[in-house]
Design a protein around this motif. Structure first.
Motif, PDB file in Angstrom:
ATOM      1  N   HIS A 135       0.832  -1.201   0.000  1.00  0.00           N
ATOM      2  CA  HIS A 135       0.000   0.000   0.000  1.00  0.00           C
ATOM      3  C   HIS A 135       0.861   1.243   0.000  1.00  0.00           C
ATOM      4  O   HIS A 135       1.847   1.320   0.734  1.00  0.00           O
ATOM      5  CB  HIS A 135      -0.930   0.047   1.218  1.00  0.00           C
ATOM      6  CG  HIS A 135      -1.965   1.127   1.099  1.00  0.00           C
ATOM      7  ND1 HIS A 135      -1.953   2.270   1.863  1.00  0.00           N
ATOM      8  CD2 HIS A 135      -3.010   1.252   0.254  1.00  0.00           C
ATOM      9  CE1 HIS A 135      -2.975   3.049   1.493  1.00  0.00           C
ATOM     10  NE2 HIS A 135      -3.630   2.447   0.523  1.00  0.00           N
ATOM     11  N   GLU A 136       0.510   2.199  -0.849  1.00  0.00           N
ATOM     12  CA  GLU A 136       1.155   3.505  -0.830  1.00  0.00           C
ATOM     13  C   GLU A 136       0.198   4.437  -0.094  1.00  0.00           C
ATOM     14  O   GLU A 136      -0.918   4.671  -0.540  1.00  0.00           O
ATOM     15  CB  GLU A 136       1.369   3.995  -2.263  1.00  0.00           C
ATOM     16  CG  GLU A 136       2.071   5.337  -2.339  1.00  0.00           C
ATOM     17  CD  GLU A 136       2.343   5.698  -3.799  1.00  0.00           C
ATOM     18  OE1 GLU A 136       3.390   5.300  -4.325  1.00  0.00           O
ATOM     19  OE2 GLU A 136       1.486   6.365  -4.412  1.00  0.00           O
ATOM     20  N   THR A 137       0.653   4.933   1.052  1.00  0.00           N
ATOM     21  CA  THR A 137      -0.244   5.684   1.920  1.00  0.00           C
ATOM     22  C   THR A 137       0.004   7.182   1.803  1.00  0.00           C
ATOM     23  O   THR A 137       1.117   7.658   2.040  1.00  0.00           O
ATOM     24  CB  THR A 137      -0.054   5.242   3.381  1.00  0.00           C
ATOM     25  OG1 THR A 137      -0.221   3.824   3.459  1.00  0.00           O
ATOM     26  CG2 THR A 137      -1.071   5.927   4.282  1.00  0.00           C
ATOM     27  N   LEU A 172       6.512  -5.873  -1.269  1.00  0.00           N
ATOM     28  CA  LEU A 172       5.991  -4.794  -0.415  1.00  0.00           C
ATOM     29  C   LEU A 172       6.079  -3.473  -1.180  1.00  0.00           C
ATOM     30  O   LEU A 172       6.628  -3.417  -2.285  1.00  0.00           O
ATOM     31  CB  LEU A 172       6.792  -4.711   0.887  1.00  0.00           C
ATOM     32  CG  LEU A 172       6.973  -6.014   1.675  1.00  0.00           C
ATOM     33  CD1 LEU A 172       7.795  -5.760   2.950  1.00  0.00           C
ATOM     34  CD2 LEU A 172       5.625  -6.636   2.039  1.00  0.00           C
ATOM     35  N   HIS A 173       5.574  -2.413  -0.604  1.00  0.00           N
ATOM     36  CA  HIS A 173       5.639  -1.114  -1.283  1.00  0.00           C
ATOM     37  C   HIS A 173       6.788  -0.260  -0.768  1.00  0.00           C
ATOM     38  O   HIS A 173       7.653   0.180  -1.505  1.00  0.00           O
ATOM     39  CB  HIS A 173       4.310  -0.364  -1.137  1.00  0.00           C
ATOM     40  CG  HIS A 173       4.294   0.905  -1.924  1.00  0.00           C
ATOM     41  ND1 HIS A 173       4.977   2.029  -1.533  1.00  0.00           N
ATOM     42  CD2 HIS A 173       3.712   1.210  -3.101  1.00  0.00           C
ATOM     43  CE1 HIS A 173       4.828   2.973  -2.449  1.00  0.00           C
ATOM     44  NE2 HIS A 173       4.061   2.506  -3.406  1.00  0.00           N
ATOM     45  N   GLY A 174       6.794  -0.008   0.554  1.00  0.00           N
ATOM     46  CA  GLY A 174       7.835   0.836   1.135  1.00  0.00           C
ATOM     47  C   GLY A 174       7.297   2.171   1.632  1.00  0.00           C
ATOM     48  O   GLY A 174       7.999   2.896   2.332  1.00  0.00           O
ATOM     49  N   LEU A 177      10.480  -3.569  -3.623  1.00  0.00           N
ATOM     50  CA  LEU A 177       9.852  -2.349  -3.116  1.00  0.00           C
ATOM     51  C   LEU A 177       9.577  -1.408  -4.275  1.00  0.00           C
ATOM     52  O   LEU A 177      10.324  -1.365  -5.260  1.00  0.00           O
ATOM     53  CB  LEU A 177      10.772  -1.643  -2.117  1.00  0.00           C
ATOM     54  CG  LEU A 177      11.006  -2.345  -0.780  1.00  0.00           C
ATOM     55  CD1 LEU A 177      12.129  -1.643  -0.021  1.00  0.00           C
ATOM     56  CD2 LEU A 177       9.729  -2.359   0.058  1.00  0.00           C
ATOM     57  N   ASP A 178       8.544  -0.611  -4.127  1.00  0.00           N
ATOM     58  CA  ASP A 178       8.207   0.393  -5.122  1.00  0.00           C
ATOM     59  C   ASP A 178       9.287   1.482  -5.157  1.00  0.00           C
ATOM     60  O   ASP A 178       9.941   1.770  -4.153  1.00  0.00           O
ATOM     61  CB  ASP A 178       6.851   1.007  -4.751  1.00  0.00           C
ATOM     62  CG  ASP A 178       6.229   1.799  -5.873  1.00  0.00           C
ATOM     63  OD1 ASP A 178       5.375   1.257  -6.577  1.00  0.00           O
ATOM     64  OD2 ASP A 178       6.607   2.987  -6.047  1.00  0.00           O
ATOM     65  N   PHE A 179       9.423   2.067  -6.332  1.00  0.00           N
ATOM     66  CA  PHE A 179      10.286   3.234  -6.553  1.00  0.00           C
ATOM     67  C   PHE A 179       9.942   4.370  -5.567  1.00  0.00           C
ATOM     68  O   PHE A 179      10.771   5.215  -5.255  1.00  0.00           O
ATOM     69  CB  PHE A 179      10.012   3.657  -7.996  1.00  0.00           C
ATOM     70  CG  PHE A 179      10.645   4.883  -8.513  1.00  0.00           C
ATOM     71  CD1 PHE A 179      11.904   4.838  -9.083  1.00  0.00           C
ATOM     72  CD2 PHE A 179       9.954   6.086  -8.514  1.00  0.00           C
ATOM     73  CE1 PHE A 179      12.466   5.982  -9.628  1.00  0.00           C
ATOM     74  CE2 PHE A 179      10.518   7.224  -9.061  1.00  0.00           C
ATOM     75  CZ  PHE A 179      11.780   7.177  -9.614  1.00  0.00           C
ATOM     76  N   PRO A 211       7.459   5.807 -15.326  1.00  0.00           N
ATOM     77  CA  PRO A 211       6.501   4.737 -15.028  1.00  0.00           C
ATOM     78  C   PRO A 211       7.171   3.403 -14.684  1.00  0.00           C
ATOM     79  O   PRO A 211       8.228   3.084 -15.218  1.00  0.00           O
ATOM     80  CB  PRO A 211       5.695   4.599 -16.330  1.00  0.00           C
ATOM     81  CG  PRO A 211       5.940   5.866 -17.092  1.00  0.00           C
ATOM     82  CD  PRO A 211       7.249   6.393 -16.667  1.00  0.00           C
ATOM     83  N   HIS A 212       6.499   2.655 -13.799  1.00  0.00           N
ATOM     84  CA  HIS A 212       7.061   1.403 -13.300  1.00  0.00           C
ATOM     85  C   HIS A 212       6.870   0.283 -14.318  1.00  0.00           C
ATOM     86  O   HIS A 212       5.890  -0.453 -14.264  1.00  0.00           O
ATOM     87  CB  HIS A 212       6.372   0.990 -11.998  1.00  0.00           C
ATOM     88  CG  HIS A 212       6.376   2.019 -10.925  1.00  0.00           C
ATOM     89  ND1 HIS A 212       7.353   2.977 -10.799  1.00  0.00           N
ATOM     90  CD2 HIS A 212       5.524   2.237  -9.896  1.00  0.00           C
ATOM     91  CE1 HIS A 212       7.095   3.730  -9.744  1.00  0.00           C
ATOM     92  NE2 HIS A 212       5.988   3.323  -9.183  1.00  0.00           N
ATOM     93  N   VAL A 213       7.808   0.156 -15.234  1.00  0.00           N
ATOM     94  CA  VAL A 213       7.690  -0.884 -16.259  1.00  0.00           C
ATOM     95  C   VAL A 213       8.631  -2.070 -15.989  1.00  0.00           C
ATOM     96  O   VAL A 213       8.726  -2.970 -16.801  1.00  0.00           O
ATOM     97  CB  VAL A 213       7.966  -0.300 -17.675  1.00  0.00           C
ATOM     98  CG1 VAL A 213       6.892   0.700 -18.060  1.00  0.00           C
ATOM     99  CG2 VAL A 213       9.342   0.341 -17.744  1.00  0.00           C
TER     100      VAL A 213
END
Ligand SMILES: [Zn+2]
Length: 487
Positions: free
Chosen positions: A10-12, A104-106, A137-139, A161-163
């Motif tokens: 989740h990105e909060t 996970l996101h981070g 983990l997400d950028f 963009p996350h490609v």
């Protein structure tokens, strides 16, 4: 080998008034066990890459939880506790494991726990002892000491963009196998320069992040370097550790890891002003779009990006389109379950007058009353076909297209970022035939829409994912930090 695999992502956006509770995860994705493998196998996601690598390595996967929700406010503490306990129970029941893979996101912030991933990773580490743990983990991860010290290896996406999600998942599983076999011994270094880059300045196709990743990619190609990640960070999670960070892992060479991390942190700091971003007012953007020859012209509503935790329901650009009488325009997508339901009840062909949007957050604009004809209805299912998440099915719930003098509003019931042309095609609109496409997205839309757009204009309308950080009242992020403070 046997690897445990799970996702909790989740990105909060701590400024969002929408609480991310269990229903938000159920609406997006919440599944357990073998369903994780069935759903994500073959998709352009981290889990898709982990599954592919495990197959190549002949490793068995023990699947647990897969949970993700649209970015929004803090994750409800009851749901987080439930998800963590389920994951830990599955870990204990898994028997002998050679490694743990986590997607996970981070930038997950839980009610009462600012560092969601750090909390989860500490619990997982306590459960598995010395067993290696590899994490994607997400950028946009806001990296903390707890994450760095508990995971064996972190693998951040290198693109926005996350490609490269699938590539990172594949890499994490491959490195995990090497660590489990004792072929590598990661030595890691982490740096956190005082920088909070705004979202719209973070793209990796050009600009400061491209230059930093060119450096990082060259370092990663050196012998003995395992992985280098530059996390741009998620500025709208107002926690102590928000912002840009550097993570370098080498094979046992601590001094080399420290030296490369220092070099990248210094380079990022030197580029800090280049991350600052400006965009057009809605009035100027609409006027410019109408004056351009050719189609489609994308108006990027960068501040109302549900992918950054915004509501996805602001109306400032729509208001301007209607004010000037623009035609052949599509707004993708406006989150308004009530309006979508009213259109469904009225039926295709019906004309109705109703307020749309502006319901999430009164600070960022009011509902707009429009009169239009219901053009199409849909159950809201489509499959991503662009460079991101290709092959994954999405559900945006009951969906209606309301045609207001040839300004077509795609009204959706679940919040979802307009990053794939399928989010327009699935309701029978050809995005390349429209004069204007309003896309509620900050950067991700570029991967699929740049090749087909005549022009792209970024719009500085109000919204919870604004890159104008001066609009937010930060209270928890460490200070001083650029650009909130002049450094
Ligand atoms: Zn991201």
């Amino acid at each position: 080998m046997r690897f445990f695999v799970a996702m909790l992502s989740h990105e909060t956006n701590t400024f969002s008034p929408i609480r991310t509770d269990r229903a938000q995860f159920e609406a997006h994705d919440l599944r357990y066990g073998g369903e994780l493998l069935e759903t994500y196998r073959g998709t352009g996601t981290c889990l898709g890459g982990m599954i592919a690598a495990a197959t190549e390595l002949n490793a068995a996967l023990v699947p647990s939880l897969a949970a993700t929700a649209s970015p929004a406010g803090r994750v409800a503490k009851e749901f987080y506790a439930e998800a963590r306990d389920r994951l830990l129970a599955d870990l204990r029941a898994a028997g002998q494991l050679d490694g743990v893979l986590l997607d996970l996101h981070g930038a997950m912030v839980v009610e009462g726990i600012d560092d969601g991933e750090g909390d989860l990773l500490r619990a997982v580490r306590a459960a598995v002892g010395a067993t290696p743990i590899a994490v994607t983990l997400d950028f946009h991860g806001n990296i903390t000491r707890a994450m760095v010290e508990t995971a064996t290896l972190l693998h951040g996406y290198k693109t926005y963009p996350h490609v490269d999600m699938r590539a990172r998942g594949h890499e994490a599983a491959t490195r995990l196998a090497e660590a489990a076999a004792g072929r590598i011994r990661p030595a890691v270094a982490w740096r956190q320069p005082p920088m909070l880059p705004p979202i719209a300045g973070q793209l990796t196709t050009r600009g400061p992040m491209r230059r930093l990743y060119d450096l990082a990619d060259a370092m990663e190609a050196r012998t003995g370097v395992l992985t280098v990640s530059i996390f741009a960070g998620f500025p709208l999670a107002d926690i102590h550790d928000a912002g840009l960070s550097i993570y370098v892992a080498t094979n046992g060479d601590q001094a080399l890891a420290e030296r490369l991390a220092d070099e990248l942190a210094a380079a990022a700091w030197d580029l800090r002003r280049e991350f600052l971003h400006t965009a057009l007012s809605p009035k100027d953007a609409v006027a410019r779009a109408l004056a351009l020859d050719g189609r489609p012209v994308v108006l990027a509503d960068i501040a109302d990006n549900t992918g950054g935790g915004a509501g996805g329901d602001t109306t400032e650009i729509l208001r301007e389109l209607l004010r000037v009488g623009a035609r052949s325009a599509t707004v993708a997508c406006l989150w308004d379950p009530e309006a979508a339901a009213a259109c469904v009840a009225a039926g295709v062909g019906a004309t109705l007058t109703l307020p749309v949007g502006g319901k999430v957050d009164p600070v960022h604009g009011a509902p707009l009353t429009v009169t239009g004809r219901v053009r199409t209805l849909s159950d809201g299912r489509f499959v991503y076909k662009g460079p991101m998440m290709r092959g994954l099915e999405a559900r945006v719930g009951p969906t209606a297209v309301l045609d207001v003098n040839d300004v077509k509003l795609i009204l959706i019931s679940q919040r979802r970022q307009a990053l794939d042309p399928e989010m327009i095609r699935f309701v029978g609109i050809d995005p390349t035939a429209e004069k204007i496409l309003v896309l509620k997205s900050s950067i991700h839309y570029r991967a699929a829409f740049e090749p087909l757009a005549r022009a792209i204009l970024e719009v500085d309308a109000p919204g919870l994912s604004s890159s104008n950080l001066g609009r937010f009242a930060f209270t928890r992020v460490r200070r001083p930090i650029f650009p909130l403070d002049e450094l």
